[in-house]
Design a protein around this motif. Structure first.
Motif, PDB file in Angstrom:
ATOM      1  N   TYR A  31       0.824  -1.216   0.000  1.00 22.14           N
ATOM      2  CA  TYR A  31       0.000   0.000   0.000  1.00 22.14           C
ATOM      3  C   TYR A  31       0.855   1.262   0.000  1.00 22.14           C
ATOM      4  CZ  TYR A  31       1.002   1.131   4.878  1.00 22.14           C
ATOM      5  OH  TYR A  31       1.630   1.494   6.045  1.00 22.14           O
ATOM      6  N   LYS A  32       2.087   1.156   0.526  1.00 19.94           N
ATOM      7  CA  LYS A  32       2.951   2.334   0.594  1.00 19.94           C
ATOM      8  C   LYS A  32       3.362   2.825  -0.797  1.00 19.94           C
ATOM      9  CE  LYS A  32       4.847   0.914   5.077  1.00 19.94           C
ATOM     10  NZ  LYS A  32       6.074   0.518   5.817  1.00 19.94           N
ATOM     11  N   LEU A  33       3.269   1.916  -1.783  1.00 17.33           N
ATOM     12  CA  LEU A  33       3.567   2.314  -3.153  1.00 17.33           C
ATOM     13  C   LEU A  33       2.734   3.517  -3.560  1.00 17.33           C
ATOM     14  CD1 LEU A  33       4.326   1.974  -6.215  1.00 17.33           C
ATOM     15  CD2 LEU A  33       2.517   0.252  -6.309  1.00 17.33           C
ATOM     16  N   PHE A  34       1.480   3.534  -3.188  1.00 17.50           N
ATOM     17  CA  PHE A  34       0.574   4.563  -3.669  1.00 17.50           C
ATOM     18  C   PHE A  34       0.839   5.929  -3.025  1.00 17.50           C
ATOM     19  CE2 PHE A  34      -1.403   0.491  -4.409  1.00 17.50           C
ATOM     20  CZ  PHE A  34      -1.721   0.594  -5.750  1.00 17.50           C
ATOM     21  N   GLN A  35       1.698   5.967  -2.009  1.00 18.30           N
ATOM     22  CA  GLN A  35       2.070   7.249  -1.433  1.00 18.30           C
ATOM     23  C   GLN A  35       2.928   8.067  -2.390  1.00 18.30           C
ATOM     24  OE1 GLN A  35       3.855   6.573   2.399  1.00 18.30           O
ATOM     25  NE2 GLN A  35       2.124   5.388   3.165  1.00 18.30           N
ATOM     26  N   ILE A  36       3.570   7.402  -3.326  1.00 22.11           N
ATOM     27  CA  ILE A  36       4.426   8.124  -4.268  1.00 22.11           C
ATOM     28  C   ILE A  36       3.628   8.649  -5.464  1.00 22.11           C
ATOM     29  CG2 ILE A  36       5.044   6.178  -5.767  1.00 22.11           C
ATOM     30  CD1 ILE A  36       7.869   7.223  -5.843  1.00 22.11           C
ATOM     31  N   LEU A  37       2.417   8.178  -5.649  1.00 17.89           N
ATOM     32  CA  LEU A  37       1.669   8.513  -6.856  1.00 17.89           C
ATOM     33  C   LEU A  37       1.290   9.987  -6.925  1.00 17.89           C
ATOM     34  CD1 LEU A  37      -0.612   5.396  -7.323  1.00 17.89           C
ATOM     35  CD2 LEU A  37       1.724   5.799  -8.072  1.00 17.89           C
ATOM     36  N   GLN A  38       1.322  10.669  -5.785  1.00 23.11           N
ATOM     37  CA  GLN A  38       1.028  12.099  -5.815  1.00 23.11           C
ATOM     38  C   GLN A  38       2.082  12.871  -6.617  1.00 23.11           C
ATOM     39  OE1 GLN A  38       1.422  13.834  -1.860  1.00 23.11           O
ATOM     40  NE2 GLN A  38       2.855  12.216  -1.273  1.00 23.11           N
ATOM     41  N   ASP A  39       3.241  12.264  -6.825  1.00 22.58           N
ATOM     42  CA  ASP A  39       4.317  12.913  -7.571  1.00 22.58           C
ATOM     43  C   ASP A  39       4.399  12.432  -9.024  1.00 22.58           C
ATOM     44  OD1 ASP A  39       5.176  14.298  -5.272  1.00 22.58           O
ATOM     45  OD2 ASP A  39       6.269  12.523  -4.602  1.00 22.58           O
ATOM     46  N   VAL A  40       3.576  11.453  -9.391  1.00 23.77           N
ATOM     47  CA  VAL A  40       3.635  10.868 -10.723  1.00 23.77           C
ATOM     48  C   VAL A  40       2.236  10.841 -11.326  1.00 23.77           C
ATOM     49  CG1 VAL A  40       4.244   8.826 -12.069  1.00 23.77           C
ATOM     50  CG2 VAL A  40       5.562   9.390 -10.025  1.00 23.77           C
ATOM     51  N   LYS A  41       2.091  11.371 -12.528  1.00 23.40           N
ATOM     52  CA  LYS A  41       0.797  11.349 -13.201  1.00 23.40           C
ATOM     53  C   LYS A  41       0.572   9.966 -13.797  1.00 23.40           C
ATOM     54  CE  LYS A  41      -1.996  13.667 -16.731  1.00 23.40           C
ATOM     55  NZ  LYS A  41      -2.015  14.699 -17.803  1.00 23.40           N
ATOM     56  N   ILE A  42      -0.423   9.256 -13.279  1.00 23.57           N
ATOM     57  CA  ILE A  42      -0.698   7.886 -13.690  1.00 23.57           C
ATOM     58  C   ILE A  42      -1.903   7.861 -14.631  1.00 23.57           C
ATOM     59  CG2 ILE A  42      -1.191   5.547 -12.919  1.00 23.57           C
ATOM     60  CD1 ILE A  42       1.481   6.582 -11.953  1.00 23.57           C
ATOM     61  N   ARG A  43      -1.717   7.265 -15.799  1.00 12.95           N
ATOM     62  CA  ARG A  43      -2.806   7.161 -16.782  1.00 12.95           C
ATOM     63  C   ARG A  43      -3.695   5.950 -16.499  1.00 12.95           C
ATOM     64  NH1 ARG A  43      -6.253   5.898 -19.833  1.00 12.95           N
ATOM     65  NH2 ARG A  43      -6.522   6.374 -22.046  1.00 12.95           N
ATOM     66  N   MET A  44      -3.090   4.824 -16.104  1.00 17.05           N
ATOM     67  CA  MET A  44      -3.814   3.597 -15.774  1.00 17.05           C
ATOM     68  C   MET A  44      -3.071   2.833 -14.698  1.00 17.05           C
ATOM     69  SD  MET A  44      -4.891   2.057 -19.535  1.00 17.05           S
ATOM     70  CE  MET A  44      -5.309   0.440 -18.836  1.00 17.05           C
ATOM     71  N   ILE A  45      -3.803   2.014 -13.941  1.00 19.40           N
ATOM     72  CA  ILE A  45      -3.207   1.107 -12.964  1.00 19.40           C
ATOM     73  C   ILE A  45      -3.809  -0.277 -13.170  1.00 19.40           C
ATOM     74  CG2 ILE A  45      -2.926   0.528 -10.519  1.00 19.40           C
ATOM     75  CD1 ILE A  45      -3.229   3.486  -9.876  1.00 19.40           C
ATOM     76  N   SER A  46      -2.941  -1.291 -13.233  1.00 20.98           N
ATOM     77  CA  SER A  46      -3.395  -2.677 -13.281  1.00 20.98           C
ATOM     78  C   SER A  46      -2.944  -3.350 -11.984  1.00 20.98           C
ATOM     79  CB  SER A  46      -2.804  -3.400 -14.491  1.00 20.98           C
ATOM     80  OG  SER A  46      -3.181  -4.756 -14.492  1.00 20.98           O
ATOM     81  N   TYR A  47      -3.932  -3.716 -11.167  1.00 19.28           N
ATOM     82  CA  TYR A  47      -3.640  -4.238  -9.827  1.00 19.28           C
ATOM     83  C   TYR A  47      -4.558  -5.428  -9.586  1.00 19.28           C
ATOM     84  CZ  TYR A  47      -3.121  -4.193  -4.678  1.00 19.28           C
ATOM     85  OH  TYR A  47      -2.872  -4.526  -3.362  1.00 19.28           O
ATOM     86  N   GLY A  48      -3.983  -6.592  -9.349  1.00 18.09           N
ATOM     87  CA  GLY A  48      -4.796  -7.752  -9.035  1.00 18.09           C
ATOM     88  C   GLY A  48      -4.936  -8.746 -10.165  1.00 18.09           C
ATOM     89  N   GLY A  49      -4.578  -8.358 -11.396  1.00 14.33           N
ATOM     90  CA  GLY A  49      -4.639  -9.294 -12.505  1.00 14.33           C
ATOM     91  C   GLY A  49      -3.647 -10.426 -12.330  1.00 14.33           C
ATOM     92  N   SER A  50      -2.526 -10.125 -11.711  1.00 12.52           N
ATOM     93  CA  SER A  50      -1.518 -11.112 -11.346  1.00 12.52           C
ATOM     94  C   SER A  50      -1.080 -10.820  -9.923  1.00 12.52           C
ATOM     95  CB  SER A  50      -0.310 -11.017 -12.285  1.00 12.52           C
ATOM     96  OG  SER A  50       0.821 -11.664 -11.735  1.00 12.52           O
TER      97      SER A  50
END
Length: 440
Positions: free
Chosen positions: A391-410
């Motif tokens: 979950y700590k990964l998503f703390q960095i997303l405020q600094d990176v513009k994310i177009r899509m996220i794939s989470y849980g497919g693998s």
């Protein structure tokens, strides 16, 4: 028996060829798969492009310069007059063939024949070098056993049967040398396994003979936890599972061809990544053994196109996605990432050759938005989606513009889609932050 593959840099200089000789000359039986000398394939592709563009003089100029390079290499490598002249004769015949190609009409078949010469040159030269050094070796022509089917997949039964014939009819030796990358297609025409395909050749052979181990020798100490071309302070990973290695290779780790582990995983044949210039380094061992959970490595894949498909018809329409996927199937275009909502689906492709045709079909059922010049950043590790620190990964997303996220497919992969101009900055930020959370 082990299978050892050596890449272009490993046979790209006299010093490195000597390193390869020392690595393989240990008295144990082995199959040695060689790539073309570094830089050769790029030049052969350029020669084919000149022919396609109807620029024969430019092609001939490149051919003559490449021939000169090989002549200089042969004079330094082969001090035996007999072997020197013999190899120069073979090399001259190859370059005569290339010159003759400049007078022919371009075709994919012609290009495949041109590009195949790199591996034929490197294996002939290196086998002669071993003979000069008093080392017993036999050259096995890959075109006598390597074959792909109509779907461009390796024809494993054919390869197994014909490789056994090739090795059983050859002179007994501790070292059998063959070409990576090149093969025949289902029409017996020269083809190849695409860039990086020598890795694939090695594991296909490894699976066919049930090898003890397949070793991929390059110019880096194994798979790193991030891309060292763009990121500082990366480290080699000591162990990866087949699943983790496959995810990293597919999503951009250049050290491996994307299909490398596919042939060997069912038989649990380990793959070891080693450095020709530093053979004592541990490298990376890929096997069915999983180690610690959490994010182990990051890779990035460029030249991605994102397609947003929006339609009110999606709402409770159970057949809508089927229609969408059939369009991509029709144009033989694979999808990398996909996310959905009630009225829209976003997906990515890395092959845009039929993009215009795909868009035309999609526009019959939906509104389409296209974003080009995207990159997929893939974060890989065993059970990464279940790890307590993920979950700590998503703390960095405020600094990176994310177009899509794939989470849980693998369970071993979290993928982020970013604009390519933000890729390097994103890789460095993720590297600095994430690898304080795990121990590799």
């Amino acid at each position: 028996m082990k299978v050892l593959k050596f890449g272009g840099t490993s046979v790209g200089s006299i010093e490195n060829m000597c390193n390869v000789k020392n690595i393989i000359n240990n008295g144990n039986k082995k199959i040695v798969v060689l790539s073309a000398m570094s830089g050769t394939t790029n030049l052969l592709v350029a020669i084919a492009n000149d022919i396609a563009n109807k620029e024969p003089n430019e092609a001939i100029d490149k051919i003559n310069k490449l021939h000169e390079t090989y002549t200089v290499t042969i004079d330094k490598l082969l001090t035996s007059k007999v072997l020197n002249e013999e190899v120069k004769g073979y090399v001259s015949s190859v370059f005569d063939f290339l010159i003759a190609c400049t007078y022919k009409a371009f075709s994919i078949g012609l290009e495949n024949n041109i590009v195949a010469q790199g591996e034929l040159l490197s294996t002939y030269m290196f086998n002669s070098y071993l003979q000069q050094e008093g080392i017993s070796s036999v050259l096995l022509p890959a075109l006598s056993f390597m074959r792909i089917d109509e779907d461009k997949e390796p024809n494993i039964p054919y390869i197994k049967e014909n490789f056994e014939v090739a090795i059983n009819t050859a002179k007994n030796s501790d070292i059998y040398i063959t070409q990576g990358f090149i093969c025949l297609d289902d029409n017996d025409e020269v083809s190849n396994l695409q860039r990086g395909g020598s890795d694939y050749t090695a594991t296909i052979i490894g699976a066919a003979i049930k090898a003890e181990e397949v070793q991929i020798w390059t110019d880096i100490d194994g798979m790193h936890n991030n891309d060292p071309r763009y990121v500082e302070n990366t480290n080699p990973i000591s162990n990866l599972s087949f699943d983790e290695a496959a995810e990293l290779a597919y999503f951009g780790a250049k050290i491996l061809h994307p299909q490398t582990v596919t042939p060997v995983r069912a038989d649990n044949i380990p793959v070891r990544l080693k450095n020709t210039m530093n053979p004592d380094a541990h490298g990376t061992l890929i096997s069915n053994i999983t180690s610690e959970n959490g994010i182990k490595a990051i890779a990035a894949k460029d030249n991605i196109t994102a397609i947003k498909i929006k339609s009110a018809r999606m709402l409770q329409a159970h057949g809508f996605l089927k229609k969408v996927f059939e369009i991509f199937e029709t144009y033989r275009t694979s999808i990398d990432m996909i996310t959905t909502s009630e009225v829209a689906v976003s997906l990515t492709i890395d092959d845009d050759r039929n993009l215009d045709k795909i868009i035309k079909e999609l526009e019959k059922v939906a509104t389409i938005e296209i974003d080009k010049n995207q990159s997929i950043i893939c974060l890989v590790g065993h059970s990464v989606v279940n790890h307590q620190d993920t979950y700590k990964l998503f703390q960095i997303l405020q600094d990176v513009k994310i177009r899509m996220i794939s989470y849980g497919g693998s369970k071993n992969n979290i993928s982020l889609l970013v604009d390519t101009k933000d890729k390097i900055n994103s890789l460095q930020k993720l590297n600095d932050y994430l690898f304080e959370l795990v121990t590799l």
